[in-house]
Design a protein around this motif. Structure first.
Motif, PDB file in Angstrom:
ATOM      1  N   ARG A   4       0.876  -1.167   0.000  1.00  0.00           N
ATOM      2  CA  ARG A   4       0.000   0.000   0.000  1.00  0.00           C
ATOM      3  C   ARG A   4       0.916   1.220   0.000  1.00  0.00           C
ATOM      4  N   LEU A   5       0.436   2.279  -0.575  1.00  0.00           N
ATOM      5  CA  LEU A   5       1.222   3.500  -0.688  1.00  0.00           C
ATOM      6  C   LEU A   5       0.612   4.546   0.239  1.00  0.00           C
ATOM      7  N   ASP A   6       1.356   4.924   1.275  1.00  0.00           N
ATOM      8  CA  ASP A   6       0.919   5.946   2.220  1.00  0.00           C
ATOM      9  C   ASP A   6       1.707   7.221   1.973  1.00  0.00           C
ATOM     10  N   VAL A   7       1.002   8.359   2.039  1.00  0.00           N
ATOM     11  CA  VAL A   7       1.607   9.646   1.745  1.00  0.00           C
ATOM     12  C   VAL A   7       1.158  10.659   2.790  1.00  0.00           C
ATOM     13  N   LEU A   8       2.106  11.407   3.314  1.00  0.00           N
ATOM     14  CA  LEU A   8       1.791  12.553   4.156  1.00  0.00           C
ATOM     15  C   LEU A   8       1.851  13.769   3.241  1.00  0.00           C
ATOM     16  N   SER A   9       0.773  14.558   3.205  1.00  0.00           N
ATOM     17  CA  SER A   9       0.761  15.678   2.263  1.00  0.00           C
ATOM     18  C   SER A   9       0.073  16.895   2.862  1.00  0.00           C
ATOM     19  N   LEU A  10       0.250  17.996   2.192  1.00  0.00           N
ATOM     20  CA  LEU A  10      -0.423  19.241   2.549  1.00  0.00           C
ATOM     21  C   LEU A  10      -1.831  19.237   1.959  1.00  0.00           C
ATOM     22  N   ALA A  11      -2.728  20.008   2.561  1.00  0.00           N
ATOM     23  CA  ALA A  11      -4.093  20.111   2.049  1.00  0.00           C
ATOM     24  C   ALA A  11      -4.110  20.602   0.600  1.00  0.00           C
ATOM     25  N   SER A  12      -3.130  21.429   0.238  1.00  0.00           N
ATOM     26  CA  SER A  12      -3.072  21.968  -1.125  1.00  0.00           C
ATOM     27  C   SER A  12      -2.761  20.888  -2.169  1.00  0.00           C
TER      28      SER A  12
END
Length: 134
Positions: free
Chosen positions: A103-111
């Motif tokens: 599975r690919l997990d990503v921490l990202s900004l709302a933008s």
């Protein structure tokens, strides 16, 4: 034909990575340069997008994986002039092709929401705390 290529990180690319971080305003990474460089050296996922003609670093992805269940993208960054031209898509797709069963997990900004939703990611709730926060 795309005007960039994806290649593995080399120590000689670190200053270009830091220039991208600075341009994006990611001061934590630029102000903690030694730790950031060690993170690049010790990460299992570390790929760059480079412009074909000039070999200029135009984007990168850095992450970690156990190779079986989880692949975690720590940072994905594409220089503003190259956003919307498939660079981020190509970097994510390259990583996922190397670890297709994770599975690919990503921490990202709302933008970045629309970018990830376009790639069929779904929102995931989480928390963050750094060591020096009490």
């Amino acid at each position: 034909m795309r005007s960039f290529t994806i290649c593995e990180f080399s120590d000689t690319d670190f200053s270009a990575i830091q220039q991208l971080n600075h341009a994006e305003g990611w001061s934590y990474l630029t102000e903690n340069s030694n730790q950031t460089q060690r993170a690049w050296t010790e990460s299992t996922i570390r790929f760059l997008a480079k412009e074909v003609k000039t070999h200029t670093v135009i984007g990168y992805v850095r992450g970690l994986t156990d190779g079986n269940l989880t692949t975690y993208i720590c940072e994905l960054l594409v220089a503003k002039p190259y956003q919307g031209h498939g660079v981020g898509d190509a970097l994510i797709s390259h990583v996922h092709s190397l670890y297709p069963h994770t599975r690919l997990d990503v921490l990202s900004l709302a933008s970045s929401k629309s970018f990830y939703e376009k790639m069929t990611f779904r929102p995931l709730y989480g928390f963050r705390k750094t060591y020096d926060e009490s």
